[in-house]
Write a protein that holds these residues in place. Structure first.
Motif, PDB file in Angstrom:
ATOM      1  N   MET A   1       0.843  -1.173   0.000  1.00 17.98           N
ATOM      2  CA  MET A   1       0.000   0.000   0.000  1.00 17.98           C
ATOM      3  C   MET A   1       0.888   1.236   0.000  1.00 17.98           C
ATOM      4  SD  MET A   1      -3.415   0.440   2.332  1.00 17.98           S
ATOM      5  CE  MET A   1      -2.623  -0.189   3.757  1.00 17.98           C
ATOM      6  N   SER A   2       0.630   2.125  -0.927  1.00 21.42           N
ATOM      7  CA  SER A   2       1.429   3.336  -1.063  1.00 21.42           C
ATOM      8  C   SER A   2       0.817   4.482  -0.272  1.00 21.42           C
ATOM      9  CB  SER A   2       1.516   3.722  -2.539  1.00 21.42           C
ATOM     10  OG  SER A   2       2.169   4.947  -2.685  1.00 21.42           O
ATOM     11  N   THR A   3       1.666   5.316   0.308  1.00 15.22           N
ATOM     12  CA  THR A   3       1.165   6.481   1.036  1.00 15.22           C
ATOM     13  C   THR A   3       1.245   7.739   0.188  1.00 15.22           C
ATOM     14  OG1 THR A   3       3.339   6.881   2.005  1.00 15.22           O
ATOM     15  CG2 THR A   3       1.809   5.529   3.280  1.00 15.22           C
ATOM     16  N   THR A   4       1.772   7.632  -1.021  1.00 18.76           N
ATOM     17  CA  THR A   4       1.897   8.793  -1.891  1.00 18.76           C
ATOM     18  C   THR A   4       0.838   8.747  -2.989  1.00 18.76           C
ATOM     19  OG1 THR A   4       3.487   7.680  -3.326  1.00 18.76           O
ATOM     20  CG2 THR A   4       4.376   8.958  -1.496  1.00 18.76           C
ATOM     21  N   LYS A   5       0.534   9.913  -3.514  1.00 20.28           N
ATOM     22  CA  LYS A   5      -0.409  10.009  -4.625  1.00 20.28           C
ATOM     23  C   LYS A   5       0.341   9.742  -5.921  1.00 20.28           C
ATOM     24  CE  LYS A   5      -3.179  13.415  -2.219  1.00 20.28           C
ATOM     25  NZ  LYS A   5      -3.626  14.814  -2.201  1.00 20.28           N
ATOM     26  N   GLN A   6      -0.305   8.998  -6.804  1.00 18.91           N
ATOM     27  CA  GLN A   6       0.293   8.648  -8.083  1.00 18.91           C
ATOM     28  C   GLN A   6      -0.656   9.038  -9.210  1.00 18.91           C
ATOM     29  OE1 GLN A   6       1.985   4.547  -8.028  1.00 18.91           O
ATOM     30  NE2 GLN A   6       0.979   4.461  -6.041  1.00 18.91           N
ATOM     31  N   LYS A   7      -0.109   9.315 -10.382  1.00 18.40           N
ATOM     32  CA  LYS A   7      -0.951   9.571 -11.544  1.00 18.40           C
ATOM     33  C   LYS A   7      -1.749   8.312 -11.845  1.00 18.40           C
ATOM     34  CE  LYS A   7       2.002  12.939 -13.792  1.00 18.40           C
ATOM     35  NZ  LYS A   7       2.745  13.279 -15.004  1.00 18.40           N
ATOM     36  N   ALA A   8      -3.017   8.501 -12.228  1.00 15.06           N
ATOM     37  CA  ALA A   8      -3.870   7.337 -12.428  1.00 15.06           C
ATOM     38  C   ALA A   8      -4.900   7.573 -13.530  1.00 15.06           C
ATOM     39  CB  ALA A   8      -4.586   6.996 -11.124  1.00 15.06           C
ATOM     40  N   TRP A   9      -5.383   6.471 -14.081  1.00 17.89           N
ATOM     41  CA  TRP A   9      -6.487   6.430 -15.020  1.00 17.89           C
ATOM     42  C   TRP A   9      -7.598   5.662 -14.328  1.00 17.89           C
ATOM     43  CZ3 TRP A   9      -1.539   6.762 -16.128  1.00 17.89           C
ATOM     44  CH2 TRP A   9      -1.140   7.611 -17.150  1.00 17.89           C
ATOM     45  N   VAL A  10      -8.824   6.160 -14.457  1.00 16.90           N
ATOM     46  CA  VAL A  10      -9.975   5.567 -13.770  1.00 16.90           C
ATOM     47  C   VAL A  10     -10.991   5.115 -14.813  1.00 16.90           C
ATOM     48  CG1 VAL A  10     -11.826   5.990 -12.096  1.00 16.90           C
ATOM     49  CG2 VAL A  10      -9.592   7.069 -11.774  1.00 16.90           C
ATOM     50  N   TRP A  11     -11.565   3.920 -14.604  1.00 21.15           N
ATOM     51  CA  TRP A  11     -12.559   3.378 -15.528  1.00 21.15           C
ATOM     52  C   TRP A  11     -13.937   3.929 -15.193  1.00 21.15           C
ATOM     53  CZ3 TRP A  11     -12.855   1.187 -20.027  1.00 21.15           C
ATOM     54  CH2 TRP A  11     -14.049   0.581 -20.425  1.00 21.15           C
ATOM     55  N   PHE A  12     -14.592   4.496 -16.213  1.00 30.06           N
ATOM     56  CA  PHE A  12     -15.968   4.973 -16.098  1.00 30.06           C
ATOM     57  C   PHE A  12     -16.823   4.184 -17.076  1.00 30.06           C
ATOM     58  CE2 PHE A  12     -13.567   8.453 -14.334  1.00 30.06           C
ATOM     59  CZ  PHE A  12     -14.354   8.851 -13.265  1.00 30.06           C
ATOM     60  N   LYS A  13     -17.990   3.725 -16.642  1.00 30.32           N
ATOM     61  CA  LYS A  13     -18.805   2.853 -17.478  1.00 30.32           C
ATOM     62  C   LYS A  13     -19.520   3.561 -18.612  1.00 30.32           C
ATOM     63  CE  LYS A  13     -22.391   2.620 -13.924  1.00 30.32           C
ATOM     64  NZ  LYS A  13     -23.143   1.709 -13.103  1.00 30.32           N
ATOM     65  N   GLY A  14     -19.628   4.875 -18.594  1.00 31.17           N
ATOM     66  CA  GLY A  14     -20.143   5.614 -19.733  1.00 31.17           C
ATOM     67  C   GLY A  14     -21.636   5.876 -19.720  1.00 31.17           C
ATOM     68  N   GLY A  15     -22.458   4.931 -19.397  1.00 30.46           N
ATOM     69  CA  GLY A  15     -23.906   5.117 -19.410  1.00 30.46           C
ATOM     70  C   GLY A  15     -24.574   4.110 -20.326  1.00 30.46           C
ATOM     71  N   LEU A  16     -25.870   4.292 -20.529  1.00 25.29           N
ATOM     72  CA  LEU A  16     -26.634   3.324 -21.313  1.00 25.29           C
ATOM     73  C   LEU A  16     -26.277   3.338 -22.797  1.00 25.29           C
ATOM     74  CD1 LEU A  16     -30.144   3.801 -19.664  1.00 25.29           C
ATOM     75  CD2 LEU A  16     -28.508   1.954 -19.276  1.00 25.29           C
ATOM     76  N   LYS A  17     -25.962   4.506 -23.339  1.00 23.85           N
ATOM     77  CA  LYS A  17     -25.706   4.604 -24.770  1.00 23.85           C
ATOM     78  C   LYS A  17     -24.249   4.860 -25.115  1.00 23.85           C
ATOM     79  CE  LYS A  17     -30.358   6.065 -25.819  1.00 23.85           C
ATOM     80  NZ  LYS A  17     -31.219   6.993 -26.522  1.00 23.85           N
ATOM     81  N   LYS A  18     -23.411   4.950 -24.114  1.00 24.64           N
ATOM     82  CA  LYS A  18     -21.987   5.212 -24.351  1.00 24.64           C
ATOM     83  C   LYS A  18     -21.155   4.021 -23.907  1.00 24.64           C
ATOM     84  CE  LYS A  18     -21.664  10.202 -23.826  1.00 24.64           C
ATOM     85  NZ  LYS A  18     -21.037  11.267 -23.025  1.00 24.64           N
ATOM     86  N   GLN A  19     -20.036   3.866 -24.577  1.00 19.39           N
ATOM     87  CA  GLN A  19     -19.085   2.829 -24.194  1.00 19.39           C
ATOM     88  C   GLN A  19     -18.230   3.361 -23.042  1.00 19.39           C
ATOM     89  OE1 GLN A  19     -16.488   1.819 -27.415  1.00 19.39           O
ATOM     90  NE2 GLN A  19     -15.606   0.067 -26.360  1.00 19.39           N
ATOM     91  N   GLY A  20     -17.842   2.498 -22.129  1.00 16.31           N
ATOM     92  CA  GLY A  20     -16.972   2.900 -21.036  1.00 16.31           C
ATOM     93  C   GLY A  20     -15.580   3.212 -21.537  1.00 16.31           C
ATOM     94  N   GLU A  21     -14.810   3.924 -20.696  1.00 20.21           N
ATOM     95  CA  GLU A  21     -13.431   4.233 -21.071  1.00 20.21           C
ATOM     96  C   GLU A  21     -12.609   4.614 -19.851  1.00 20.21           C
ATOM     97  OE1 GLU A  21     -13.438   7.482 -23.831  1.00 20.21           O
ATOM     98  OE2 GLU A  21     -13.970   8.950 -22.328  1.00 20.21           O
TER      99      GLU A  21
END
Length: 74
Positions: A1-21
């Motif tokens: 477990m890291s105690t520092t903040k790191q650059k990150a990418w987060v998955w979002f599901k997009g919604g009913l008519k959009k693809q997640g990314e």
């Protein structure tokens, strides 16, 4: 477990008519059950580990392995 903040990418599901990314520009700090994610135009929250990548994904449209009955946010 890291105690520092790191650059990150987060998955979002997009919604009913959009693809997640995967969405970049977040800072993430690992905690016991997941990551706390932060971005200036986003409300900070805690998300499960499966929604976060600490390295840029090769394909932003290719999602993670989503568990059955997933928690999207704590």
């Amino acid at each position: 477990m890291s105690t520092t903040k790191q650059k990150a990418w987060v998955w979002f599901k997009g919604g009913l008519k959009k693809q997640g990314e995967w969405v970049g520009g977040f800072l993430a700090k690992e905690e016991q059950e997941g990551f706390v994610i932060e971005r200036s135009d986003f409300v900070s929250c805690k998300v499960p580990k499966w929604r976060v990548k600490l390295q840029e994904p090769n394909n932003i449209k290719q999602g993670p392995a989503i568990p059955n009955n997933p928690k999207w946010k704590y």
